[in-house]
Scaffold this active site. Structure first.
Site: not given
Length: 796
Positions: A436, A620
């Site tokens: 990330y 999601h």
């Protein structure tokens, strides 16, 4: 000039509970709303009771009649404006069933049924205002009993009655004085063109002068006679034409379509479509001179699937509605529910244009709903002899997920729009499975408030698999010296102010496309006194642990200083991303549940007595996700879900268009269903694609002060020291990893914990990013669960 024709459609619709229209005073204006946007509209009768809408292209014309009657309706084409001779269709609705027949007149009496039924019913209904009928036909049906529709002036005849037949074979009641004729130009577009500023018009009657806009017939370009084939052959010998990578160029659809997708990765199979509340029209254009296969499948495989196969040979189209009975050649349906509207073949492509009902009531057909739909496709370079001898397509096949009914349609953006790019500046992706990466940006250089009207992700070529998702957060307290500084690992930096804060501005995940805010709303940026900075989080998925990946993907923002009517916001409903989300192995349908109760939603909705409009939703999950549902409960009664995707596809995480209202007092339950049958160990919530998430982002306006609502189960019964609050929040991964999940007693105990033990809420709003409360899930569920309405279409 040839004699002017006229077209007659007689549509008789009736609902057994309504026998007459409500009384209308003479001054009441009948202003119907059509089922879609039409370019043409007229009122046929002097009383304003008969409205006609229509669209046309080079091959077909679609009519929609709205008539103030609950009896039959007539509309038609005639060379003399009288009933005979005339091209006619007759129809009605009885107990919810629509009847329609293509007919022609043989005298001044009831018309007879045509041997060739060339009109296709698209929609029929009866409402409190009257009757609606929508049909489509070719301009030239090649039927001697039909009228060829040309660019001549057309005499349109009409009729209607307050009565309808009791059954299909019964005769019609004479329409009496409810009839007439009107001349129209059906195939000519009219344009409103502003006159130059120095032009005036004079009203000779009242001796007045004024500047005005006049309706004029203005061609887009002069007509040029097409060159003959002989002339073209001579030119080709004399001129060397430049070559291009694709000599066919981009396909041009036969009419304006709202939606378009490249179905295959090479762009050789392009799909266009339009949809209304009852029907869907597809146009497939494929770079082949052989057959085209197109289908709808619940699992993305050839079986089971609803399939059509068609081709054009020697100028003659061949087309059949089919279905699969295995991983073999499909067979022809006994009920032909897909109707071919148009077909052609040229030196580059084959085109098939077809229409069908969303629900055909045929067990062999796929019911088209708001779920993610898996489109399967195939093509071959050769025409088969028949539908019983279709050759194997080889590698010319594939599957693509699409939202057919709630895909976002791009609007026109403001002329003063600006484009701002946030890119990753050639970031060297680490050789680890999951990264990330974050980078900090600023929008204060805009100097005044703007609205974000569109955002899209620009993925570096070849990095489609590498870039999993990108999220943009608006966060306070970041040192401005960090603007455009180097990328860093988002959640591991020692400076906590650099961690993403949860206030979402833009979100994209694999398979998604550009997001457009509605015309009336935009998300505010660069507001007065706003010192917040923007953190762009990019999730890189690198399971091959490659160390040679350098990425410059990022976000492209479109903003405008022309402020729209409403400020938009994003409310994220989510499971806390940590090991409190537990998905046992071996489970085909395991559900993780997220709660957001009315007291938390009250923080954002209390200032809006009329509620806020939810206009888009993005759901999601990761690789195990198979279904996601965002439920809405109001006053203890469950409403229709905001979104219910029963065929979630990890590789197609597209935004869904909605039009729902969220009100103070509402509560939300988010359910993510996972298939863990391929796992032997527990799957926990986490950031990598092999871990899981459960998120629903609600795009809404007006903007509320609440920007997220997260929950996590605490598993009270599995903690040895429940008096210690830190003990309740500690991970139980070591204990869960030791469970025998095939033991039904253990599995039931775990489910009982999810149903009865405590949960923790974490939510953020403008005054405080992190707020906490504890609750029990039993209080969240509705007293009256939602049930799907009874399908009356297929039970009549």
């Amino acid at each position: 000039m040839a004699a002017a024709p006229s077209f007659l459609v007689v549509c008789l619709l009736i609902v057994n509970t309504i026998n007459c229209l409500p009384a209308h005073s003479p001054g009441t204006k009948f202003s119907p709303t059509p089922t879609q946007k039409f370019s043409k509209h007229t009122v046929l009768d002097p009383d304003g009771n008969f409205h006609l809408f229509w669209n046309f292209n080079s091959t077909h014309i679609t009519f929609e009649a709205h008539v103030k009657t609950h009896g039959y309706v007539g509309l038609g084409l005639s060379p003399n404006g009288k009933m005979y001779p005339a091209d006619i269709v007759i129809g009605w609705v009885k107990h919810g069933r629509v009847f329609l027949k293509d007919r022609h007149s043989t005298g001044q009496f009831e018309p007879v049924i045509d041997a060739s039924q060339d009109w296709i019913l698209l929609h029929g209904e009866e409402n409190q205002h009257g009757t609606v009928i929508k049909t489509v036909r070719k301009l030239d049906t090649c039927d001697d009993d039909d009228v060829k529709i040309t660019n001549d002036t057309v005499l349109v005849i009409y009729s209607y009655s307050d009565h309808e037949p009791e059954h299909e074979g019964e005769g019609l009641v004479y329409h009496g004085t409810h009839r007439g004729a009107k001349s129209l130009m059906l195939l000519t577009e009219t344009k409103t063109t502003a006159m130059p500023s120095d032009v005036i018009s004079r009203d000779l009657l009242n001796n007045r002068f004024s500047h005005q806009e006049l309706k004029m017939l203005v061609p887009d370009s002069p007509y040029v006679e097409p060159p003959s084939a002989r002339h073209m052959s001579m030119v080709s010998k004399m001129t060397s034409l430049p070559t291009t990578p694709n000599p066919c160029g981009s396909p041009v659809p036969s009419e304006k379509f709202d939606f378009q997708e490249n179905i295959d990765p090479d762009g050789k199979y392009v799909l266009f479509w339009n949809v209304n509340k009852t029907h869907i029209v597809f146009e497939a254009q494929v770079e082949t001179k052989g057959y085209i296969g197109f289908g709808l499948s619940p699992n993305g495989k050839m079986y089971p699937a609803d399939v059509v196969v068609g081709w054009v040979k020697d100028g003659v189209p061949h087309f059949k509605d089919m279905h699969t009975i295995g991983h073999s050649r499909p067979i022809v349906d006994s009920s032909q529910d897909w109707q071919l509207l148009y077909a052609k073949e040229d030196s580059c492509r084959t085109l098939l244009k077809m229409v069908r009902k969303l629900d055909t009531c045929d067990d062999k057909d796929f019911k088209i709903t708001d779920d993610t739909v898996k489109i399967i496709y195939s093509y071959h370079q050769t025409d088969p002899v028949s539908h019983d001898s279709i050759m194997y397509h080889g590698v010319n096949r594939g599957v693509k997920s699409l939202l057919l009914l709630s895909k976002l349609s791009p609007p026109i953006l403001e002329s003063d729009s600006k484009v701002i790019d946030f890119f990753n500046n050639n970031y060297h992706v680490p050789a680890v499975d999951t990264t990330y990466s974050c980078r900090i940006f600023d929008l204060s250089t805009l100097h005044k408030k703007h609205h974000l009207t569109k955002f899209e992700v620009i993925v570096q070529k070849g990095h489609d698999v590498l870039v999993h998702h990108i999220v943009l957060y608006k966060c306070p307290g970041i040192n401005r010296s960090l603007i455009h500084s180097s990328n860093y690992v988002c959640y591991k930096d020692l400076d906590k102010s650099k961690h993403p804060c949860g206030k979402t501005v833009a979100i994209w995940a694999v398979g998604g496309e550009a997001f457009y805010f509605p015309d009336e709303a935009g998300l505010p940026v660069a507001e007065p006194g706003d010192t917040d900075l923007y953190i762009m989080e990019t999730h890189y998925n690198n399971p091959g642990l490659r160390n040679d990946l350098v990425d410059n993907s990022g976000l492209r923002l479109t903003v405008t200083p022309t402020l729209r009517l409403h400020d938009a916001g994003i409310l994220e409903i989510s499971a806390v991303v940590d090991q409190s989300q537990v998905i046992p192995p071996h489970q085909p349908n395991f559900v993780s549940t997220v709660f957001c109760n009315e007291s938390i939603l009250h923080q954002g909705l209390k200032d809006f007595p009329n509620g806020v409009r939810v206009f888009g939703v993005q759901q999601h999950a990761h690789l195990l996700g198979k279904a996601i549902k965002t439920r809405l409960i109001r006053g203890g009664v469950e409403q229709k879900p905001l979104v219910d995707d029963r065929h979630y596809d990890f590789n197609y995480q597209e935004f869904r268009r909605t039009n729902r209202t969220l009100r103070d007092g509402d509560r939300i339950i988010l359910e993510c269903t996972y298939d863990s049958t391929g796992r032997t160990n527990v799957t926990y919530g986490g950031f990598s694609t092999s871990e899981e998430m459960c998120i629903s982002s609600l795009f809404h306006y007006p903007r509320t002060r609440l920007y997220n609502c997260l929950s996590k189960p605490l598993y009270d019964r599995f903690h040895h020291n429940t008096e210690n609050q830190k003990g309740l929040f500690a991970s139980l991964a070591s204990e869960f990893n030791a469970f025998d999940w095939k033991n039904s007693t253990i599995f039931q105990e775990f489910n009982d914990s999810l149903a009865s033990d405590s949960y923790l809420y974490i939510y953020g709003h403008e005054k405080n990013m992190y707020n906490y409360s504890v609750f029990h899930p039993q209080t969240m569920y509705p007293k009256v669960p939602y049930t799907e309405p009874i399908d009356t279409i297929c039970t009549v």
